[in-house]
Design a protein around this motif. Sequence first.
Motif, PDB file in Angstrom:
ATOM      1  N   ALA A   2      30.336  32.679  26.287  1.00  0.00           N
ATOM      2  CA  ALA A   2      31.764  32.865  26.572  1.00  0.00           C
ATOM      3  C   ALA A   2      32.377  34.022  25.792  1.00  0.00           C
ATOM      4  O   ALA A   2      33.284  34.699  26.285  1.00  0.00           O
ATOM      5  N   ASN A   3      31.895  34.256  24.572  1.00  0.00           N
ATOM      6  CA  ASN A   3      32.485  35.306  23.732  1.00  0.00           C
ATOM      7  C   ASN A   3      31.718  36.622  23.756  1.00  0.00           C
ATOM      8  O   ASN A   3      32.002  37.525  22.970  1.00  0.00           O
TER       9      ASN A   3
ATOM     10  N   LYS B 234      33.594  37.599  28.459  1.00  0.00           N
ATOM     11  CA  LYS B 234      35.037  37.859  28.443  1.00  0.00           C
ATOM     12  C   LYS B 234      35.469  38.599  29.704  1.00  0.00           C
ATOM     13  O   LYS B 234      36.543  38.332  30.257  1.00  0.00           O
TER      14      LYS B 234
ATOM     15  N   TYR C 209      34.297  38.396  32.702  1.00  0.00           N
ATOM     16  CA  TYR C 209      34.345  37.535  33.890  1.00  0.00           C
ATOM     17  C   TYR C 209      34.909  36.151  33.610  1.00  0.00           C
ATOM     18  O   TYR C 209      34.780  35.249  34.434  1.00  0.00           O
ATOM     19  N   GLY C 210      35.543  35.990  32.478  1.00  0.00           N
ATOM     20  CA  GLY C 210      36.299  34.762  32.204  1.00  0.00           C
ATOM     21  C   GLY C 210      35.467  33.503  32.174  1.00  0.00           C
ATOM     22  O   GLY C 210      35.836  32.486  32.785  1.00  0.00           O
ATOM     23  N   PHE C 211      34.347  33.542  31.445  1.00  0.00           N
ATOM     24  CA  PHE C 211      33.485  32.362  31.376  1.00  0.00           C
ATOM     25  C   PHE C 211      34.247  31.128  30.892  1.00  0.00           C
ATOM     26  O   PHE C 211      33.993  30.011  31.345  1.00  0.00           O
ATOM     27  N   ALA C 212      35.163  31.316  29.953  1.00  0.00           N
ATOM     28  CA  ALA C 212      35.881  30.179  29.361  1.00  0.00           C
ATOM     29  C   ALA C 212      36.744  29.447  30.381  1.00  0.00           C
ATOM     30  O   ALA C 212      37.061  28.265  30.200  1.00  0.00           O
ATOM     31  N   SER C 213      37.114  30.126  31.444  1.00  0.00           N
ATOM     32  CA  SER C 213      37.991  29.505  32.445  1.00  0.00           C
ATOM     33  C   SER C 213      37.230  28.839  33.577  1.00  0.00           C
ATOM     34  O   SER C 213      37.837  28.192  34.440  1.00  0.00           O
ATOM     35  N   ILE C 214      35.910  28.990  33.609  1.00  0.00           N
ATOM     36  CA  ILE C 214      35.105  28.437  34.702  1.00  0.00           C
ATOM     37  C   ILE C 214      34.949  26.933  34.526  1.00  0.00           C
ATOM     38  O   ILE C 214      34.453  26.461  33.511  1.00  0.00           O
TER      39      ILE C 214
ATOM     40  N   ASP D  88      33.897  27.895  40.904  1.00  0.00           N
ATOM     41  CA  ASP D  88      34.528  28.921  40.068  1.00  0.00           C
ATOM     42  C   ASP D  88      33.495  29.987  39.667  1.00  0.00           C
ATOM     43  O   ASP D  88      33.786  31.181  39.674  1.00  0.00           O
TER      44      ASP D  88
ATOM     45  N   GLN E 180      33.942  33.912  40.552  1.00  0.00           N
ATOM     46  CA  GLN E 180      34.328  34.850  39.499  1.00  0.00           C
ATOM     47  C   GLN E 180      33.246  35.866  39.139  1.00  0.00           C
ATOM     48  O   GLN E 180      33.552  36.952  38.653  1.00  0.00           O
TER      49      GLN E 180
END
Length: 502
Positions: free
Chosen positions: A42-43, A48, A50-55, A60, A64
């Motif tokens: 995620a970091n 960052k 492709y927004g892994f934290a929001s998947i 999703d 994404q």
Amino acid sequence: MAFINSVVLWLMKERLHQIQLFEKYPGDVQRAELRKLLSAAANTEYGKLYGFASIQNEDDFRRQLPICNYDDLKPYIDRIRAGEQQILWTSEIKWFAKSSGTTNDKSKFIPVSNESLAECHYKGGKDLYALYVNNYPETKLFSGMNLSMGGSHHICENNSDAFYGDVSAIIMQNLPFWAEFRRVPNLDIALMNEWEEKINKMAAATIKEDVTNIAGVPSWTLVLFNKILELTGKNNISEVWPNLETFFHGGVSFTPYVHQFQNIIQNPDFHYMETYNASEGFFGIQDQKNNGDLLLMLDYGVYYEFVTPEELEKPNPKCLGLEEIELGTNYAMLISTNAGLWRYLIGDTVQFTNKNPYRIRISGRTKHFINTFGEELIVDNADKAIQMACEKTHAMVNDYTAAPVYMDEHKQACHQWLIEFEKEPESLAYFTELLDNALKSCNSDYEAKRYKNMVLKMPLVQALPKGTFYKWMKKKGKLGGQHKVPRLANHREYVEEILQEI
């Protein structure tokens, strides 16, 4: 021997239960693998972006992240090879598996993380033995030595702390002590770069060992076997290693080699076990005695998606999860891995033969290719090589196709090219040499197999009378703009049909 097998079975029993668990709950296991991958990365820069934290779920993830090939990820991989980290994966990456190239490059450099070594490649190796012993509990495998046909490795040119080589060499270089204990030959020989000397030394170093199992690519293994018979004067390999009982093979189709192995080993009780172990990961293992279908390994830090070749041609291809596949359908395989490959199109196509558990067969590549001997020749390589040979000989080519010529007791392997010239070169022999050299410059795996004629000899190029391809296509009812002569094939069906038109 019974005691050794009992101990091994006891150690592997827990793992066999884990395999049964992912066979029973495949979807849950794969979703858990995806969550672990996304959380770990995620970091990273890619995470960052492709927004892994929001998947939150698989939908999703597919929405994404784009589908990628090597050229898409190459700018990131080049930076990692130069020493940057936290780009595609969270832990330090200093190993790169060198594989055959793409349209733009002679070679690919696939990142290999510590996690992919431990949780994928080594786990696959342990599972290979676990499943083998489960099928053959009376095996004497562990009384002798494992002979591994590895590649070679080098220090990266941009960064002295990074290394590249064949994935087999990377695995050997980092083997835990328990695996190294029963393996021959020693690493000084196994990782040599010069293959002719390496084969000679491997043969000399292993002749007197009690080898019970061999792992490697069929073509190079046959080269070693022939060298051993030459040095010993024996008639077959079973006379050299009477306790040899199995060959773990992968990398190319084993079909062209079956007769040769049976002839050179001459043991009716000998076992063959197929694996699907690529530079990008360890994906499948034959888990049944008399069925070469591969159990898809679902808990190796790899998340799988599948897409039909027809869908790949569309702007937004529909990708399927494991629970959505259909039996007998040809799928291109996408992988997301614990080495930082994200929705990566590996290039192989597979067909599912079973859903409970999930078993596959490798059906081919997403494009026309020749990979009978591990050369991984693609159409782009062939087109460029033809062009280079034509430029230097002032020849002009209308159409061409190529296929493998299989090795047997009387002839060596090569590629056969059928070419219909608009303007023939003055010397077909010179054209052939230029073609061969151009292919070497375009494809590092072809170059390796051509090394001193050890696996592949010089291509066999035959000039066809004008109109030959037209007659063949007409006979097949495939005249017209949408129908094209297949440039490369991993079989001889087209070549044999075309030769009948002469």
